[in-house]
Design a protein around this motif. Structure first.
Motif, mmCIF file in Angstrom:
data_model
loop_
_atom_site.group_PDB
_atom_site.id
_atom_site.type_symbol
_atom_site.label_atom_id
_atom_site.label_comp_id
_atom_site.label_asym_id
_atom_site.label_seq_id
_atom_site.Cartn_x
_atom_site.Cartn_y
_atom_site.Cartn_z
ATOM 1 N N ILE A 1 0.847 -1.192 0.000
ATOM 2 C CA ILE A 1 0.000 0.000 0.000
ATOM 3 C C ILE A 1 0.878 1.237 0.000
ATOM 4 O O ILE A 1 1.795 1.360 0.814
ATOM 5 C CB ILE A 1 -0.922 0.048 1.239
ATOM 6 C CG1 ILE A 1 -1.710 -1.253 1.394
ATOM 7 C CG2 ILE A 1 -1.874 1.238 1.149
ATOM 8 C CD1 ILE A 1 -2.466 -1.359 2.709
ATOM 9 N N VAL A 2 0.599 2.150 -0.915
ATOM 10 C CA VAL A 2 1.325 3.413 -1.008
ATOM 11 C C VAL A 2 0.371 4.549 -0.683
ATOM 12 O O VAL A 2 -0.804 4.525 -1.059
ATOM 13 C CB VAL A 2 1.912 3.613 -2.428
ATOM 14 C CG1 VAL A 2 2.438 5.030 -2.612
ATOM 15 C CG2 VAL A 2 3.025 2.614 -2.676
ATOM 16 N N GLU A 3 0.884 5.546 0.036
ATOM 17 C CA GLU A 3 0.112 6.738 0.365
ATOM 18 C C GLU A 3 0.766 7.949 -0.291
ATOM 19 O O GLU A 3 1.978 8.122 -0.205
ATOM 20 C CB GLU A 3 0.075 6.917 1.882
ATOM 21 C CG GLU A 3 -0.672 8.150 2.355
ATOM 22 C CD GLU A 3 -0.621 8.282 3.864
ATOM 23 O OE1 GLU A 3 -1.502 7.711 4.529
ATOM 24 O OE2 GLU A 3 0.312 8.942 4.368
ATOM 25 N N ILE A 4 -0.049 8.769 -0.962
ATOM 26 C CA ILE A 4 0.442 9.979 -1.615
ATOM 27 C C ILE A 4 -0.412 11.153 -1.134
ATOM 28 O O ILE A 4 -1.637 11.084 -1.149
ATOM 29 C CB ILE A 4 0.353 9.878 -3.156
ATOM 30 C CG1 ILE A 4 1.010 8.589 -3.656
ATOM 31 C CG2 ILE A 4 0.996 11.098 -3.817
ATOM 32 C CD1 ILE A 4 0.869 8.361 -5.154
ATOM 33 N N GLU A 5 0.244 12.226 -0.703
ATOM 34 C CA GLU A 5 -0.472 13.392 -0.194
ATOM 35 C C GLU A 5 -0.230 14.613 -1.062
ATOM 36 O O GLU A 5 0.777 14.710 -1.761
ATOM 37 C CB GLU A 5 -0.045 13.683 1.245
ATOM 38 C CG GLU A 5 -0.423 12.583 2.228
ATOM 39 C CD GLU A 5 -0.059 12.940 3.655
ATOM 40 O OE1 GLU A 5 1.018 13.532 3.858
ATOM 41 O OE2 GLU A 5 -0.857 12.647 4.557
ATOM 42 N N ILE B 1 -4.559 6.689 -1.469
ATOM 43 C CA ILE B 1 -3.928 5.409 -1.160
ATOM 44 C C ILE B 1 -4.068 4.501 -2.384
ATOM 45 O O ILE B 1 -5.064 4.531 -3.100
ATOM 46 C CB ILE B 1 -4.510 4.747 0.099
ATOM 47 C CG1 ILE B 1 -6.036 4.570 -0.008
ATOM 48 C CG2 ILE B 1 -4.122 5.520 1.338
ATOM 49 C CD1 ILE B 1 -6.623 3.734 1.125
ATOM 50 N N PHE B 2 -3.041 3.705 -2.609
ATOM 51 C CA PHE B 2 -2.944 2.848 -3.788
ATOM 52 C C PHE B 2 -2.451 1.485 -3.333
ATOM 53 O O PHE B 2 -1.519 1.392 -2.539
ATOM 54 C CB PHE B 2 -1.946 3.478 -4.768
ATOM 55 C CG PHE B 2 -1.589 2.625 -5.952
ATOM 56 C CD1 PHE B 2 -2.303 2.740 -7.143
ATOM 57 C CD2 PHE B 2 -0.519 1.740 -5.895
ATOM 58 C CE1 PHE B 2 -1.958 1.964 -8.243
ATOM 59 C CE2 PHE B 2 -0.179 0.962 -6.998
ATOM 60 C CZ PHE B 2 -0.904 1.081 -8.166
ATOM 61 N N LEU C 1 -4.646 -10.586 1.496
ATOM 62 C CA LEU C 1 -4.410 -9.544 2.491
ATOM 63 C C LEU C 1 -4.902 -8.176 2.028
ATOM 64 O O LEU C 1 -4.928 -7.230 2.807
ATOM 65 C CB LEU C 1 -2.918 -9.461 2.831
ATOM 66 C CG LEU C 1 -2.319 -10.657 3.574
ATOM 67 C CD1 LEU C 1 -0.836 -10.418 3.836
ATOM 68 C CD2 LEU C 1 -3.061 -10.912 4.884
ATOM 69 N N SER C 2 -5.314 -8.098 0.761
ATOM 70 C CA SER C 2 -5.838 -6.827 0.246
ATOM 71 C C SER C 2 -7.313 -6.624 0.604
ATOM 72 O O SER C 2 -7.894 -5.597 0.243
ATOM 73 C CB SER C 2 -5.658 -6.742 -1.272
ATOM 74 O OG SER C 2 -6.510 -7.671 -1.939
ATOM 75 N N GLU C 3 -7.905 -7.580 1.304
ATOM 76 C CA GLU C 3 -9.303 -7.406 1.732
ATOM 77 C C GLU C 3 -9.430 -6.137 2.573
ATOM 78 O O GLU C 3 -8.623 -5.883 3.458
ATOM 79 C CB GLU C 3 -9.780 -8.609 2.546
ATOM 80 C CG GLU C 3 -11.240 -8.475 2.976
ATOM 81 C CD GLU C 3 -11.702 -9.649 3.829
ATOM 82 O OE1 GLU C 3 -11.971 -10.714 3.243
ATOM 83 O OE2 GLU C 3 -11.777 -9.497 5.068
ATOM 84 N N HIS C 4 -10.459 -5.348 2.285
ATOM 85 C CA HIS C 4 -10.615 -4.061 2.957
ATOM 86 C C HIS C 4 -12.091 -3.721 3.113
ATOM 87 O O HIS C 4 -12.951 -4.309 2.464
ATOM 88 C CB HIS C 4 -9.917 -2.953 2.149
ATOM 89 C CG HIS C 4 -10.410 -2.860 0.741
ATOM 90 N ND1 HIS C 4 -10.013 -3.755 -0.249
ATOM 91 C CD2 HIS C 4 -11.268 -1.993 0.139
ATOM 92 C CE1 HIS C 4 -10.615 -3.445 -1.381
ATOM 93 N NE2 HIS C 4 -11.387 -2.392 -1.178
ATOM 94 N N GLU C 5 -12.352 -2.762 3.992
ATOM 95 C CA GLU C 5 -13.710 -2.270 4.171
ATOM 96 C C GLU C 5 -13.676 -0.766 4.404
ATOM 97 O O GLU C 5 -12.645 -0.204 4.789
ATOM 98 C CB GLU C 5 -14.378 -2.941 5.372
ATOM 99 C CG GLU C 5 -13.784 -2.561 6.709
ATOM 100 C CD GLU C 5 -14.565 -3.127 7.885
ATOM 101 O OE1 GLU C 5 -15.785 -3.281 7.764
ATOM 102 O OE2 GLU C 5 -13.938 -3.423 8.925
#
Length: 201
Positions: free
Chosen positions: A12-16, A144-145, A158-162
């Motif tokens: 997971i990458v976060e870009i702001e 987020i990517f 592991l990419s399961e999300h809610e």
């Protein structure tokens, strides 16, 4: 613009700070204006998971340009989106756990990007339910990517999300679903691991 690798499994990458604040405000106001959406011929769906619709790329050019920025910053070369999915949540609304493992026209949903268009007062976090502690709080101008498949072509469970239930305020997001050949997964993973440092311990 700040870019960081939140975790490598799932990746997971976060870009702001991707968009100018004035442009972001204009986009948000239009996306919440049902009259404006009707004028653009955008059909809107409302159910227990909130309000959602598919936005044609010609309707909101800044969000279309944002797709190109995402591809540049994440190393995507061929995978592409067909539209931009908008979701607008209010208190009591969320989205149950799921994985983005879908096939469309012989291509796979390799990568997902979620762009937060506003802050949420309470609740509404994107939580990766099979990965302890990975929870992203909605923050205006943050993206987020993540990767939905492993390098061997299998689904990354592991990419399961809610989308956790919004308790106070609202949550407005633009979702980019990148479809392509599974062979691109490994090159994007390598690009991200090579170019961005991780925040995980």
């Amino acid at each position: 613009m700040n870019i960081s690798l939140l975790t490598s499994s799932p990746l997971i990458v976060e870009i702001e700070d991707l968009l100018d604040q004035g442009v972001l405000t204009e986009i948000s106001l239009k996306l919440k204006n049902r009259h404006w959406l009707a004028q653009q011929g955008v059909p809107v769906k409302l159910d227990e998971t909130g309000l959602s619709f598919e936005l044609r790329k010609d309707v909101m050019p800044p969000l279309t340009h944002l797709e190109n920025k995402i591809k540049e910053k994440t190393g995507i070369t061929s995978a592409k989106t067909s539209s931009i999915r908008i979701r607008h949540y209010h208190p009591g609304q969320g989205h149950p756990p799921h994985c983005d493992h879908y096939e469309l026209n012989d291509e796979y949903l390799l990568f997902t990007a979620v762009f937060f268009l506003c802050d949420t007062e309470e609740g509404g976090a994107t939580s990766f339910t099979k990965s302890d502690g990975i929870k992203i709080v909605p923050k205006r101008n943050k993206l987020i990517f993540w990767l939905n498949y492993l390098d061997d072509g299998n689904e990354d469970l592991l990419s399961e999300h809610e989308a956790e239930t919004v308790k106070d305020g609202e949550k407005l997001i633009a979702i980019y679903l990148f479809y392509g050949e599974k062979s691109e997964t490994s090159s994007v993973r390598h690009f991200l691991l090579e170019n961005y440092s991780t925040e995980e311990s």
